[in-house]
Design a protein around this motif. Structure first.
Motif, short mmCIF file in Angstrom:
data_model
loop_
_atom_site.label_atom_id
_atom_site.label_comp_id
_atom_site.label_asym_id
_atom_site.label_seq_id
_atom_site.Cartn_x
_atom_site.Cartn_y
_atom_site.Cartn_z
N GLU A 68 10.20 35.52 71.82
CA GLU A 68 9.60 34.56 70.67
C GLU A 68 9.46 33.63 69.56
O GLU A 68 10.21 33.98 68.60
CB GLU A 68 8.01 34.75 70.76
N ASP A 69 9.22 32.73 69.95
CA ASP A 69 9.22 31.30 68.60
C ASP A 69 7.96 31.03 67.55
O ASP A 69 8.26 29.53 67.34
CB ASP A 69 10.05 30.59 69.31
N SER A 76 10.53 36.74 64.94
CA SER A 76 11.34 36.07 65.99
C SER A 76 12.70 36.33 65.54
O SER A 76 13.26 35.62 64.27
CB SER A 76 10.79 34.26 66.11
N GLY A 77 14.01 36.22 66.53
CA GLY A 77 14.47 36.83 66.99
C GLY A 77 15.79 35.33 67.01
O GLY A 77 16.88 34.89 67.41
N LEU A 78 14.48 34.30 67.46
CA LEU A 78 15.31 33.49 67.57
C LEU A 78 15.42 31.83 65.93
O LEU A 78 16.04 31.34 66.22
CB LEU A 78 14.24 31.79 68.83
N PHE A 79 14.90 32.89 64.97
CA PHE A 79 15.03 32.60 63.71
C PHE A 79 15.93 33.21 62.66
O PHE A 79 16.10 34.56 62.92
CB PHE A 79 13.85 31.93 62.29
N GLN A 80 16.75 32.29 61.62
CA GLN A 80 18.14 32.63 61.03
C GLN A 80 16.92 33.75 59.73
O GLN A 80 16.53 33.30 58.31
CB GLN A 80 18.46 32.24 60.14
N SER A 81 16.36 34.69 60.28
CA SER A 81 15.21 35.79 59.33
C SER A 81 15.97 36.35 58.61
O SER A 81 16.55 37.16 58.95
CB SER A 81 13.85 35.84 59.85
N VAL A 114 7.25 42.02 69.98
CA VAL A 114 7.85 42.13 71.30
C VAL A 114 6.94 40.77 72.42
O VAL A 114 5.91 40.40 71.51
CB VAL A 114 7.21 43.10 72.31
N LYS A 115 7.40 40.78 73.73
CA LYS A 115 6.65 39.16 74.03
C LYS A 115 5.29 40.16 74.82
O LYS A 115 4.22 39.41 74.74
CB LYS A 115 7.74 38.55 74.57
N SER A 116 6.21 41.11 75.99
CA SER A 116 5.04 42.52 75.62
C SER A 116 5.23 43.41 76.31
O SER A 116 6.44 43.47 76.03
CB SER A 116 4.77 41.96 77.64
N LEU A 144 0.32 44.18 70.65
CA LEU A 144 1.76 44.72 71.10
C LEU A 144 2.06 43.74 72.35
O LEU A 144 3.17 43.81 73.36
CB LEU A 144 1.74 46.34 72.38
N GLY A 145 1.26 42.28 72.28
CA GLY A 145 2.15 41.32 72.83
C GLY A 145 1.03 41.11 73.93
O GLY A 145 -0.20 41.16 74.20
#
Length: 326
Positions: A68-69, A76-81, A114-116, A144-145
Motif C-alpha cells: 500500500e502507498d 511501504s514497499g513503494l517508497f525508497q525508505s 500487510v494490506k490484509s 493486520l490490515g
C-alpha cells in the motif's frame, strides 16, 4: 457562551461529546484559553474514564514490504525508505510480551505491515497468541490490515480481544494520504470487527497536511464510529516517504487536538501513540496526560524509537496517575 462553558456543561457534566462545529471551536481556542479547555478535558477524562492510565507495548510480526502507498509510512514497499522487510518468530514475540508485562503494561499488540492477512500469517498469529497466553498474563490485540468478516471471526476465536485499524484521517482528506485503497474499505473492517464481538481500536495521525476543519471532521467521524480506544499519533516525517518534508505539529496545536478529541469522545480510551516525543516532548506528554489522554503506547514503535517504557512509568508516578491493572 464560550466553548469552555459549553464543554463543561455538555461533556463534563452530561458525558455528551461535542459536535463537529464545537470541536472546531476547541481546535481554534486562543493561547490564553488553552489551559482552561485542557483542564475541562482532563476533568472529563477523570469523571468518565477514571484516573488509571492504560500502558501498551506493540511489536511488528512483519515489518516492511507493504504493497500500500500510505504516504506517512516507511513500511511501504513503494517508497525508497530505509526500512527492511523482517519477520519475527514465535519465541521473539513471547519474549517481547514478557518484557512488556514486566513494566506494568497490561496490553500487547501484534502488528503486521500487510494490506490484509493471508492464511499463513493468521496461522502464525494464532500460534503467537496461544504461546503468549501460556507464558504471560496480558491482553492481546492485533493490527493486520483489512479483514473479511470470516478473518475477524477467526482472530476472535484465536483469542484476540481487540483489533486496531486506523482510519488515519478524515474521509475528505484520506485521498491525499492513501490512493491504493479507500476510507470506506477501512470502515468496512471496523464493522466486521465489531460484528464478531472484538473491541474496536481506531485512530489516526495529526499533522499530515489536513486543515483544522478536516481535523474536526475526523474527530467527529471517530466519535460516530464509537471505538473503545483511539490512538493519537503525531506525524513523524520518515525519510523516503511523500511526507518526509512535512513540519512537526507544534506543541500548542497538539494539545488542542488532544483536548478536542477527548471532548468529542468523553468515555473513550484516548492513547498517546507515535510522534509524541517529537511534537510534544516530555513537557507536552505530561500536559497531554493532564489534558485528556488516559493511555499510552510505551517503548519503541514499529519503525521509530519511542521513550524507554521505564521513563513513562516514572513519569506517571511523578504526576500521580496510576497504571491500569489487568
Amino acid at each position: 457562551m464560550s466553548i469552555i462553558d459549553i464543554a463543561r456543561t455538555k461533556t463534563l457534566e452530561q458525558g455528551i461529546g461535542l459536535n463537529e462545529e464545537e470541536i472546531l471551536q476547541v481546535l481554534r481556542v486562543p493561547d490564553e484559553q488553552l489551559e482552561g479547555i485542557a483542564d475541562v478535558a482532563h476533568q472529563t477524562r477523570l469523571k468518565w474514564c477514571g484516573p488509571d492510565v492504560s500502558v501498551e507495548g506493540i511489536i511488528s510480526i512483519k515489518t516492511g514490504g507493504c504493497p500500500e502507498d500510505c504516504h506517512f509510512c516507511s513500511q511501504s514497499g513503494l517508497f525508497q525508505s530505509p526500512v527492511r522487510a523482517v519477520r519475527l518468530n514465535i519465541a521473539e514475540l513471547v519474549e517481547a510480551a514478557q518484557k512488556t508485562a514486566k513494566t506494568g503494561a497490561t496490553e500487547f499488540c501484534i502488528v503486521a505491515a500487510v494490506k490484509s492477512p493471508d492464511d499463513n500469517l493468521l496461522d502464525q498469529v494464532g500460534e503467537a497468541i496461544a504461546a503468549i497466553n501460556d507464558a504471560v498474563d496480558i491482553e492481546i490485540s492485533c493490527s493486520l490490515g483489512t479483514l473479511t468478516r470470516e478473518q475477524a471471526q477467526r482472530l476472535k476465536d484465536m483469542g484476540a480481544q481487540r483489533y486496531n485499524h486506523n482510519l488515519e484521517t478524515s474521509r475528505s482528506f484520506f485521498p491525499n494520504v492513501v490512493t491504493t485503497h479507500s476510507w470506506e474499505e477501512r470502515k468496512d473492517t471496523l464493522d466486521h470487527v465489531r460484528a464478531v464481538g472484538m473491541e474496536v481500536c481506531c485512530g489516526g495521525i495529526i499533522g499530515m497536511g489536513e486543515s483544522v476543519e478536516q481535523r474536526a471532521e475526523f474527530a467527529a467521524q471517530l466519535a460516530e464510529i464509537d471505538p473503545c480506544e483511539v490512538p493519537m499519533n503525531f506525524l513523524d516525517p520518515r525519510p523516503g516517504t511523500p511526507f518526509a518534508d512535512r513540519p512537526l505539529v507544534p506543541l500548542g496545536e497538539g494539545l488542542r487536538a488532544v483536548a478536542a478529541f477527548r471532548l468529542a469522545m468523553p468515555r473513550t480510551t484516548l492513547r498517546f501513540a507515535g510522534g509524541r516525543e517529537l511534537s510534544l516532548g516530555d513537557d507536552g506528554t505530561e500536559k497531554g496526560l493532564l489534558g485528556g489522554i488516559n493511555a499510552i503506547i510505551a517503548g519503541n514503535y514499529l519503525t521509530t524509537l519511542g521513550r524507554q517504557i521505564e521513563k513513562d512509568v516514572d513519569m506517571l508516578g511523578r504526576i500521580d496517575l496510576p497504571i491500569k491493572a489487568l
